[in-house]
Each structure stands twice: as C-alpha cells, then as structure tokens.
Design an enzyme around this catalytic site. Structure first.
Site, PDB file in Angstrom:
ATOM      1  N   THR A 106      38.585  -7.379  78.967  1.00  0.00           N
ATOM      2  CA  THR A 106      37.277  -6.822  79.336  1.00  0.00           C
ATOM      3  C   THR A 106      36.531  -6.321  78.117  1.00  0.00           C
ATOM      4  O   THR A 106      35.298  -6.328  78.085  1.00  0.00           O
ATOM      5  CB  THR A 106      37.490  -5.664  80.344  1.00  0.00           C
ATOM      6  OG1 THR A 106      38.104  -6.214  81.501  1.00  0.00           O
ATOM      7  CG2 THR A 106      36.200  -4.995  80.735  1.00  0.00           C
ATOM      8  N   THR A 145      43.226  -4.684  79.659  1.00  0.00           N
ATOM      9  CA  THR A 145      43.975  -3.501  80.121  1.00  0.00           C
ATOM     10  C   THR A 145      45.106  -3.863  81.092  1.00  0.00           C
ATOM     11  O   THR A 145      46.073  -3.116  81.225  1.00  0.00           O
ATOM     12  CB  THR A 145      43.053  -2.500  80.862  1.00  0.00           C
ATOM     13  OG1 THR A 145      42.470  -3.138  81.999  1.00  0.00           O
ATOM     14  CG2 THR A 145      41.973  -1.956  79.945  1.00  0.00           C
ATOM     15  N   ASP A 146      44.980  -5.027  81.755  1.00  0.00           N
ATOM     16  CA  ASP A 146      45.889  -5.293  82.882  1.00  0.00           C
ATOM     17  C   ASP A 146      47.355  -5.455  82.489  1.00  0.00           C
ATOM     18  O   ASP A 146      48.239  -5.031  83.229  1.00  0.00           O
ATOM     19  CB  ASP A 146      45.405  -6.517  83.664  1.00  0.00           C
ATOM     20  CG  ASP A 146      44.167  -6.186  84.502  1.00  0.00           C
ATOM     21  OD1 ASP A 146      43.889  -4.984  84.692  1.00  0.00           O
ATOM     22  OD2 ASP A 146      43.479  -7.113  84.942  1.00  0.00           O
TER      23      ASP A 146
END
Ligand code: SIN
Length: 342
Positions: free
Chosen positions: A21, A101-102
């Site tokens: 992101t 971030t995942d």
C-alpha cells in the site's frame, strides 16, 4: 580545522521496495480500502520526501511490485540474498525495506533469522495508499531511513518503523484492518520510538537473531521449494479433514493455531497426533493474538510428539518451522529447543 574537515559524511542507506500500500494508487483520494497496491516505483516514493537528503545518501532498488498477500518463498529467498550482499558492502550503513502491511510481520521474522549482519535492517509500510488523503507512507519511510542510519539501531536484529514506533521483528503483529496505527507488539511491547529525527530505544531484544542465528540459506536459490508448512486452525466444530488432506499431500510441517493456550479440538488433536506418527512436524501455537502457549499445558506435547510455539504467533511459528525443516531439524526435541531459543 576547516569546516570541510569537520563535516561528517552522511550514512548510506539502501532502500529496497517490494510493493504494498505504501506504493499503492487509489482512483479517489478519499478511498483507502479499494486501491491497487505496488503501483509506484521506489524512485517515486523517495522523490516525495526531500527531507531524506539531510539524513542519508540513498541507494534505491525495486525488488518486486506486489501486494504482500501474494508473497511467496522466492521473494523471501531473494530478499535475504540481496540484503546480505548489500550489507557486506562497506559503503552501505543500513537498509530499509518498503513492504505491504499484510505479511510484513512474516518477512520481518524471516529476515531476523536469515540476515547475517549487525547493520540495521528496518521494514516499513503504510495503511493508506500513496495517493490517498493523509497518506502515512512518506513519514513512515522517512522514519525508517532515520532509524536505519542511526548508530543505536546496530545489532538489534530486524526492526520495523511504523507510526513513529520501533517494533522488533519477533514481536510485531498487525492488529487492525484499517487503523493507521495498525501494528502492536503484544506481551513484550515496542522497542522504542522515532519522532522528528530523534530515535530512542527503551528495551533490548533478548532472543537470538541475525549474527547468532543458526539458519543459513546462502546455498539456497530462488528455484528451491522450501519445506511445505501449512497453518491449521482449531475452532468449534473442527474436524480432522484438513490435517488428513495435508498429510496425504505429503506436507512436511503443520502449525496449529489453537484456541486459548494452544488447546486443540479433540478431533483435530487426534489427527495431529496421527500426522506426527507419520513423520510430520507439528507445532502448537494460539489464535488468540497475545500470550504464550505452555508446553504440556493444554495438550500433552511429550506424549504426542508436539512442539510448543511459546510466544510466537502461528504465522511466525510457520517461518521458524520452515527454516528448521530446511536444515533437517524436524525432531520434536531439537525443534522445541529452537522454539525456546528463537
Ligand atoms: C499489502 O500488504 O501489500 C497490501 C496492504 C498494505 O500494504 O497495507
């Protein structure tokens, strides 16, 4: 002494980008849930932060442009090789990885165990795409470079700079699907903070990592298939179906995300015991998100040949189990000692 002679050379920080992101693009700046991750190049991300100039000389490299939910073994292996190669160079003082971030917490722990350097390695990310209103990526990236260039960050293992906080790779986990402050280090707490160019550490990392790690993957290339390890969840109504299917598919290891203190539904526990009897390495973790799993507590590990993950969440337990199996260390006693050390 001339002004030039007293002028200190800026540190050099390598910035490797993998997508996420932080490099994401949204068609509407007010929309932060539907967007495309990994669109913008590392050069574009860096060009939005003129203040970097005052902190470090930057060497930038685009390693991948993915949404980190799609991360695979080959990218982990590539990252370890690239990080180790760059950090062996005298002209690189520290390194930053821009990530999604995942799965950031998994990559951070993978590198914590496979990077062989005391130089700072700092992961960062963003919850809002690059083109969103109040995007958080640029400040996170600035803070990550500040941390990677800082002498106090040396020999602390892999770090994560996120929302002004410094997290350790072993402890950090994503705790929110939308909040800008999306990470926490449950149980142990953050290592410190970064704000306005200042870096302060509040605690030490105690478990083994980087230079003390026994895990070496230098001889492994990106074509190598890491040992297959899957995560199985225990829940109300759980059956043995998933475990039996995995065993029939010749899985090497299973991490069970148990309920509470790593307790496992009676049907699933029998299936895991049977899997162990057929040579599959089985590690018991918890789906709770904080706390530890006590060996021989909620399940008879000794009797069943299971291993307790301690404070590692299921995703990080999977990383450690993959590395242990890569080295041929699948027996419960050896495995437990690795889980107790790392
Ligand atoms: C990703 O993990 O690549 C997308 C989500 C994010 O970075 O927040």
């Amino acid at each position: 002494m001339s002004a030039d002679a007293t002028h200190q050379k800026r540190p050099t920080v390598a910035v490797l980008a993998t997508g996420g992101t932080i490099a994401g693009d949204t068609a509407d700046a007010t929309q932060t849930a539907s967007y495309k991750a990994g669109v913008f190049s590392v050069e574009r991300l860096l060009s939005a932060i003129p203040a970097l100039d005052g902190i470090a000389e930057i060497y930038a490299e685009q390693i991948a442009s993915i949404d980190s939910k799609d991360l695979d073994d080959a990218l982990w292996i590539t990252l370890t090789h690239r990080v180790n190669t760059l950090l062996m160079q005298n002209n690189i003082d520290g390194l930053v990885i821009a990530h999604g971030t995942d799965t950031l917490e998994e990559t951070a722990y993978w590198l914590h165990l496979t990077v062989a350097s005391i130089k700072p390695v700092v992961l960062t990310a963003a919850m809002r795409p690059f083109t969103a209103l109040s995007a958080d990526g640029s400040l996170n990236l600035l803070n990550a470079v500040t941390l990677a260039a800082h002498p106090d960050a040396v020999a602390r293992g892999v770090l994560v700079a996120f929302a002004n906080r410094i997290h350790g790779a072993r402890d950090i986990t994503k705790i929110s699907t939308y909040a800008v402050d999306a990470f926490a280090s449950p149980e142990s707490g953050i290592l410190g903070w970064i704000q306005d160019g200042r870096v302060e550490f509040q605690r030490l990392v105690t478990r083994a990592h980087t230079m003390q790690s026994v895990f070496k993957i230098n001889a492994i290339d990106t074509q190598y298939a890491l040992p297959a390890v899957q995560i199985v969840v225990s829940h109300a109504g759980a059956s043995r179906l998933v475990v039996d299917t995995l065993v029939n598919a010749r899985i090497c290891g299973i991490v069970v995300a148990g309920t509470g203190n790593g307790s496992v539904h009676v049907r699933l526990q029998q299936a895991l015991a049977d899997a162990r009897a057929r040579g599959v390495a089985v590690v018991r973790s918890s789906r709770v998100g904080s706390g530890h799993v006590m060996r021989n507590g909620a399940a008879p590990d000794d009797a069943l040949g299971l291993v307790s993950a301690g404070t590692l969440n299921p995703y990080k337990a999977r990383v450690l189990l993959i590395l242990a199996l890569t080295h041929g260390w699948g027996e419960p006693v050896m495995l437990q000692s690795l889980f107790d050390q790392y």
